[in-house]
Design a protein around this motif. Structure first.
Motif, PDB file in Angstrom:
ATOM      1  N   ASN A  41     -85.220 -65.294 -38.213  1.00 52.76           N
ATOM      2  CA  ASN A  41     -84.459 -66.478 -37.505  1.00 52.76           C
ATOM      3  C   ASN A  41     -83.182 -65.879 -36.723  1.00 52.76           C
ATOM      4  N   HIS A  42     -83.126 -64.221 -36.786  1.00 57.04           N
ATOM      5  CA  HIS A  42     -82.117 -63.686 -35.883  1.00 57.04           C
ATOM      6  C   HIS A  42     -82.452 -63.614 -34.597  1.00 57.04           C
ATOM      7  N   ALA A  95     -74.335 -61.620 -41.308  1.00 59.03           N
ATOM      8  CA  ALA A  95     -75.276 -62.917 -40.896  1.00 59.03           C
ATOM      9  C   ALA A  95     -76.448 -62.735 -40.355  1.00 59.03           C
ATOM     10  N   ILE A  96     -76.307 -61.785 -39.321  1.00 60.70           N
ATOM     11  CA  ILE A  96     -77.538 -61.480 -38.541  1.00 60.70           C
ATOM     12  C   ILE A  96     -78.707 -60.965 -39.534  1.00 60.70           C
ATOM     13  N   LYS A 106     -84.427 -61.854 -42.560  1.00 62.87           N
ATOM     14  CA  LYS A 106     -85.237 -61.819 -43.522  1.00 62.87           C
ATOM     15  C   LYS A 106     -86.443 -62.939 -43.202  1.00 62.87           C
ATOM     16  N   ASN A 107     -86.097 -63.985 -42.497  1.00 60.00           N
ATOM     17  CA  ASN A 107     -86.948 -64.764 -42.088  1.00 60.00           C
ATOM     18  C   ASN A 107     -87.409 -64.932 -40.714  1.00 60.00           C
ATOM     19  N   ARG A 164     -80.227 -63.419 -41.689  1.00 57.71           N
ATOM     20  CA  ARG A 164     -81.241 -64.320 -40.984  1.00 57.71           C
ATOM     21  C   ARG A 164     -82.283 -63.426 -40.411  1.00 57.71           C
ATOM     22  N   SER A 178     -80.076 -65.084 -31.857  1.00 59.93           N
ATOM     23  CA  SER A 178     -78.754 -64.346 -31.489  1.00 59.93           C
ATOM     24  C   SER A 178     -78.482 -63.675 -30.369  1.00 59.93           C
TER      25      SER A 178
END
Length: 302
Positions: A252-253, A243-244, A249-250, A247, A256
Motif C-alpha cells: 500500500n506504499h 508509516a511507509i 507490507k501489503n 504500508r 506515497s
C-alpha cells in the motif's frame, strides 16, 4: 506424471536454526516414495558457497531442488547459471528459511509436505534471472536502508535464533529511527539519460517480495523480462518512513508521493560512497552496480 526426473536435493541443514536437517530427510522420503529410491540424491551444504558448487556440478540431474531459505536458493541459482543452457537442470524450491521471498513469489507453500506435493505435480515455468556485477540473483537487489535492514536481520537471526517478518520489522524500526541516511546516486535505465537523485531505500526486484513478505514492487513479475525498481526519495523523517514501511507490507506504499517506480531491462547506478547492499539477502560490496535481466534464463517448477 511428474516432471522431476533425476533429482539432486541440495539442503541447508542449518536453515531455520537447524530445522533444515529434518526437513531434508522428510523431503527425501516423500520424493523417493513417489519417484523411486534411486531417483533422489541428497547433498547437504557444509558452509558458504557450497550450494553453488553442488549445483554447478549437477549437470547429470534433471532437477535441482533447493531446500532452505533465500540464501541457499541464491547460491543454487548461481551454480545452475554457470552451466551451459543445454546442460542446465530445472529448479525446484522447498522453502525452509526465515524470509522465503522467492518461494512466495512462486506460490510454493512453506510446509515441506505441501511443497513436495506441489513439486511432484508442478509445471515448468521459464523465469528471468537478474545479474549484477557478474553475480546472479533470483528475487531482490537493494541498496541503502532496505539492504541495511536485510543485513541487520541476518545478524539478529544468528544472535537470537528468531526468524520471519517480526524479526525483519524489529530490525526495520531500529534502522528507521537510528540510520535514516540519504544516498546520492546517478542512475541510468536501459539507454536512457542519466538521472541524479537521493534515496533512502532503493530496491531492484525480479519478483514482488523482500524482507519476508513485504510487497515492495507489487506488480513485479518473474517472467516479463524487466526489473521493477522502487525508490524512496527524501526528505522523509523517521515517523513518515515508519508509516511507509508498515504500508509496504501489503503493497500500500505505492500511493506515497515519496515513492517512485520504474521498469527496465538493464540499469547502472553509481553511489557517491559505498552503500549497504544486498542481493537475495547476501552482502555485496561496491559503489557502482551494473545489472541486467537474463530473460527466461532458468526453468522453474511451479
Amino acid at each position: 506424471m511428474s516432471l522431476l526426473g533425476r533429482v539432486l536435493l541440495i539442503a541447508n541443514p542449518a536453515a531455520q536454526s537447524g530445522a533444515g536437517d529434518a526437513a531434508a530427510d522428510r523431503a527425501a522420503e516423500l520424493l523417493r516414495a513417489a519417484l523411486g529410491a534411486d531417483a533422489v540424491t541428497v547433498a547437504r551444504t557444509a558452509g558458504p558457497r557450497h550450494a553453488c558448487a553442488l549445483a554447478k556440478a549437477a549437470d547429470g540431474a534433471d532437477t535441482v531442488v533447493a531446500l532452505g531459505g533465500d540464501g541457499v536458493i541464491h547460491e543454487v541459482v548461481n551454480g545452475l547459471m554457470a552451466l551451459p543452457v543445454v546442460a542446465r537442470p530445472q529448479l525446484g524450491v522447498i522453502p525452509v528459511g526465515s524470509g522465503n521471498d522467492y518461494a512466495r513469489a512462486l506460490g510454493i507453500p512453506a510446509q515441506v509436505d505441501k511443497a513436495c506435493a506441489r513439486l511432484l505435480h508442478a509445471k515448468v515455468r521459464p523465469v528471468d534471472i537478474g545479474c549484477v556485477n557478474g553475480e546472479f540473483f533470483a528475487e531482490t537487489l537493494s541498496f541503502g536502508l532496505d539492504a541495511a535492514i536485510a543485513l541487520d536481520t541476518m545478524e539478529r537471526r544468528k544472535r537470537t535464533g528468531k526468524s520471519g517478518t517480526v524479526l525483519y520489522m524489529a530490525s526495520g524500526f531500529d534502522q528507521l529511527f537510528h540510520h535514516l541516511d540519504e544516498r546520492v546516486y546517478r542512475l541510468q535505465l536501459d539507454d536512457g539519460p542519466v538521472m541524479q537523485g537521493a534515496s533512502i531505500t532503493f530496491a531492484v526486484q525480479m519478483g514482488p517480495y523482500y524482507g519476508g513478505g513485504f510487497r515492495i514492487c507489487p506488480d513485479a513479475s518473474l517472467d516479463d523480462g524487466l526489473f521493477d525498481l522502487c525508490i524512496s526519495n527524501p526528505p522523509i523523517g523517521p515517523v513518515g518512513a515508519a508509516a511507509i514501511f508498515l504500508r509496504a507490507k501489503n503493497g500500500n506504499h505505492v500511493s506515497s508521493p515519496r515513492m517512485e517506480f520504474h521498469q527496465a531491462r538493464k540499469m547502472r547506478v553509481e553511489f557517491d560512497e559505498m552503500p549497504p547492499a544486498q542481493v537475495d539477502g547476501e552482502r555485496i560490496e561496491a559503489s557502482v552496480f551494473e545489472a541486467e535481466v537474463m530473460p527466461a534464463a532458468l526453468r522453474v517448477l511451479q
